[in-house]
Enzyme design. Structure first.
Site, PDB file in Angstrom:
ATOM      1  N   LEU A 160       0.868  -1.186   0.000  1.00  0.00           N
ATOM      2  CA  LEU A 160       0.000   0.000   0.000  1.00  0.00           C
ATOM      3  C   LEU A 160       0.895   1.222   0.000  1.00  0.00           C
ATOM      4  CD1 LEU A 160      -2.886   0.791   2.518  1.00  0.00           C
ATOM      5  CD2 LEU A 160      -0.814   2.184   2.521  1.00  0.00           C
ATOM      6  N   ASN A 161       0.554   2.227  -0.835  1.00  0.00           N
ATOM      7  CA  ASN A 161       1.167   3.546  -0.581  1.00  0.00           C
ATOM      8  C   ASN A 161       0.108   4.631  -0.538  1.00  0.00           C
ATOM      9  OD1 ASN A 161       1.815   2.811  -3.495  1.00  0.00           O
ATOM     10  ND2 ASN A 161       2.665   4.847  -3.576  1.00  0.00           N
ATOM     11  N   ASP A 162       0.196   5.689  -1.297  1.00  0.00           N
ATOM     12  CA  ASP A 162      -0.607   6.891  -1.043  1.00  0.00           C
ATOM     13  C   ASP A 162      -2.116   6.655  -0.922  1.00  0.00           C
ATOM     14  OD1 ASP A 162       1.882   7.521  -2.033  1.00  0.00           O
ATOM     15  OD2 ASP A 162       1.152   8.769  -3.663  1.00  0.00           O
ATOM     16  N   GLN A 164      -3.083   3.518  -3.318  1.00  0.00           N
ATOM     17  CA  GLN A 164      -2.147   2.923  -4.265  1.00  0.00           C
ATOM     18  C   GLN A 164      -1.838   1.509  -3.790  1.00  0.00           C
ATOM     19  OE1 GLN A 164      -0.064   4.715  -7.106  1.00  0.00           O
ATOM     20  NE2 GLN A 164      -2.244   5.144  -7.021  1.00  0.00           N
ATOM     21  N   SER A 207      -1.247   8.216  -8.308  1.00  0.00           N
ATOM     22  CA  SER A 207      -2.106   8.925  -7.353  1.00  0.00           C
ATOM     23  C   SER A 207      -2.976   9.998  -7.972  1.00  0.00           C
ATOM     24  CB  SER A 207      -1.245   9.545  -6.256  1.00  0.00           C
ATOM     25  OG  SER A 207      -0.806   8.524  -5.413  1.00  0.00           O
ATOM     26  N   ARG A 248       2.655  14.736 -12.037  1.00  0.00           N
ATOM     27  CA  ARG A 248       1.648  13.758 -11.570  1.00  0.00           C
ATOM     28  C   ARG A 248       0.878  14.191 -10.330  1.00  0.00           C
ATOM     29  NH1 ARG A 248       6.591  11.026 -11.046  1.00  0.00           N
ATOM     30  NH2 ARG A 248       7.470  11.156  -8.946  1.00  0.00           N
ATOM     31  N   ASP A 249      -0.043  13.318  -9.949  1.00  0.00           N
ATOM     32  CA  ASP A 249      -0.826  13.394  -8.704  1.00  0.00           C
ATOM     33  C   ASP A 249      -1.862  14.528  -8.719  1.00  0.00           C
ATOM     34  OD1 ASP A 249       0.985  11.400  -8.046  1.00  0.00           O
ATOM     35  OD2 ASP A 249       2.222  12.699  -6.775  1.00  0.00           O
ATOM     36  N   GLU A 271       5.674  15.943  -4.724  1.00  0.00           N
ATOM     37  CA  GLU A 271       4.613  14.992  -5.036  1.00  0.00           C
ATOM     38  C   GLU A 271       3.349  15.354  -4.257  1.00  0.00           C
ATOM     39  OE1 GLU A 271       6.837  10.960  -6.328  1.00  0.00           O
ATOM     40  OE2 GLU A 271       6.703  11.186  -4.173  1.00  0.00           O
TER      41      GLU A 271
HETATM   42  C1  FRU Z   1       4.095   9.193  -3.879  1.00  0.00           C
HETATM   43  C2  FRU Z   1       4.075   8.660  -5.295  1.00  0.00           C
HETATM   44  C3  FRU Z   1       3.264   9.539  -6.210  1.00  0.00           C
HETATM   45  C4  FRU Z   1       2.855   8.581  -7.286  1.00  0.00           C
HETATM   46  C5  FRU Z   1       2.611   7.314  -6.505  1.00  0.00           C
HETATM   47  C6  FRU Z   1       2.907   6.047  -7.260  1.00  0.00           C
HETATM   48  O1  FRU Z   1       4.378   8.214  -2.940  1.00  0.00           O
HETATM   49  O2  FRU Z   1       5.404   8.519  -5.794  1.00  0.00           O
HETATM   50  O3  FRU Z   1       3.951  10.674  -6.688  1.00  0.00           O
HETATM   51  O4  FRU Z   1       1.691   9.001  -7.948  1.00  0.00           O
HETATM   52  O5  FRU Z   1       3.442   7.393  -5.374  1.00  0.00           O
HETATM   53  O6  FRU Z   1       2.535   4.935  -6.522  1.00  0.00           O
END
Ligand code: FRU
Length: 450
Positions: free
Chosen positions: A15-17, A33, A77, A137-138, A190
């Protein structure tokens, strides 16, 4: 043994963002994510959960998977917004061909909040202004004075980080408005976000490549904010949102009370060596929802009021005076997953609060009123990353602690500072102990099993 009980973590994989946070049709939606294929970064999907109260979560089918030409190496993200009763998700389609990156800002729409129809890119890779690299991005989309705005993290061609903004009348056609950060923030910014609270505004983002300085910026990458409007020249300084070990890429949304709420990722890019990987095949969690308030040029963060629903069997003590050591097991207070609130009157001297303690392990939060220093020490916590993080704190009135199976979140005073981090103790490390060199008075202590 380490899978958190009340923090959101993935069933398996990485898991991330947090993404697409929204209160829509009387329900909260959280996406995150997710790499279901491995405990490392890869082609991300958007996992999906929903809730009526921000506390009890129901797992939903994956909302977005990297299956199209414009997102084949990851649905990166992004954010959510409602339009005419429909749920719009904006995300970055990450594409890599022979190692060459392309970034597409994409849209997906849902009527039922269950299935999402991809509409493809609304800002094409080819339309990234030529001043920027493909680290673009994001998208965080919001509305200001009737116009939709999209802020994006970007990298200039000279490899410095910034944030750019687009605007739109219909969420489909987007026009580039320019950079909103003129200075250099490391090599990349980010996950930008923007909040307004009682006429004050804050730009939130996660810069990469800022050098550490004393108590500041000691994690691999940072997350913080500047109190300012979208197009204002920067007067105020960048302030870190969390002073612990793992906290990154937070996102905000408005809750049922129309308050700004923040959820972050309890993790750090490029730090994958958590013991849950080998023994349990999962990694990372999301923070608890934190209610935000901007006061005197600072964002205060407090645990969301709905979290009170987690509480079971309260133990409440008043006016405890102690010297040297106080072992809370004397009051039948110990545990693996709990909430502990400690109020002091006229704190002076010092305190060590040892959590998840056995004969060999402890996680220590301490405060020293002479140095005016708060510290979280996980050197003896158990398995996993070690270390110490500190911050300046003028005085100590209240400590509000959440302990989960492998996570601690500690809120100080009324949300002035927060320390978040992962710990991996044994499951017999259950003790709670206070230590001081002086004598202390705890005016009130509340303990809840969660
Ligand atoms: C931040 C990031 C975002 C990107 C996502 C990819 O942790 O690097 O910039 O969209 O994770 O998983």
């Amino acid at each position: 043994m380490w899978k958190n009980k009340f923090h959101i973590s993935p069933p398996y994989g990485l898991l991330n963002d947090p993404n697409g946070l929204i209160y829509w049709n009387n329900e909260y939606h959280i996406f995150y994510q997710w790499n279901p294929n491995a405990c490392e970064h890869g082609a991300k999907s958007w996992a999906h959960l929903k809730s009526t109260d921000l506390v009890n979560w129901e797992s939903m089918p994956v909302a977005l998977s990297p299956t199209d030409w414009f997102d084949k190496n990851g649905c990166y993200s992004g954010s959510a917004i409602e339009k005419n009763g429909e749920l719009y998700l904006f995300y970055t389609g990450n594409v890599k061909n022979n190692g060459i990156r392309e970034s597409y800002q994409c849209l997906a729409i849902s009527r039922d909040g269950i299935t999402f129809e991809k509409k493809g890119p609304v800002i094409h890779d080819q339309n990234i202004p030529k001043e920027y690299t493909k680290h673009f991005r994001d998208p965080k989309v919001f509305i200001q004075n009737g116009i939709y705005k999209m802020v994006l993290g970007a990298q200039r061609n000279d490899l410095t980080g910034t944030i750019v903004i687009f605007s739109s009348k219909d969420l489909i056609h987007w026009e580039f408005e320019g950079e909103i950060i003129k200075e250099n923030f490391g090599f990349m910014c980010e996950c930008p976000d923007f909040i307004e609270d009682s006429n004050k505004k804050a730009l939130i983002f996660s810069p990469q490549g800022i050098e550490s300085k004393g108590y500041l910026y000691n994690n691999r990458y940072q997350s913080g904010y500047i109190i300012r409007d979208l197009f204002e020249i920067q007067k105020n300084k960048f302030i870190e949102l969390d002073r612990g070990f793992e906290f990154y890429a937070p996102q905000t949304f408005k809750d049922e009370y129309n308050k700004n709420v923040l959820i972050g990722w309890i993790g750090m890019p490029e730090e994958l060596d958590h013991p849950s990987v080998k023994s349990e095949n999962w990694i990372h969690s999301l923070t608890l929802p934190r209610t935000l308030e901007i006061k005197e040029n600072k964002i205060l963060q407090n645990p969301h009021i709905n979290l009170k629903k987690l509480r079971k069997n309260a133990i409440i003590l008043e006016n405890i005076n102690f010297q040297d050591i106080l072992d809370l097991s004397n009051y039948n207070i110990f545990g693996e997953t709990y909430e502990l609130i400690i109020n002091f009157e006229n704190f002076s001297g010092n305190i060590d609060i040892n959590l998840r303690k056995n004969e060999r392990q402890k996680t220590t939060f301490s405060y020293d009123s002479i140095e005016k220093k708060a510290t979280l020490d996980r050197s003896l916590s158990g398995s996993g990353y070690k270390g110490v993080r500190s911050c300046y704190l003028e005085n100590l009135e209240k400590i509000h602690i959440f302990v989960d199976k492998s996570t601690v979140e500690i809120f100080l005073n009324n949300g002035e500072e927060v320390f978040t981090g992962n710990i991996y103790p044994n499951n017999n490390s259950l003790g709670i102990e206070f230590k001081t060199n002086s004598s202390l008075c705890i005016s009130k202590l509340k303990f809840y099993n969660l």
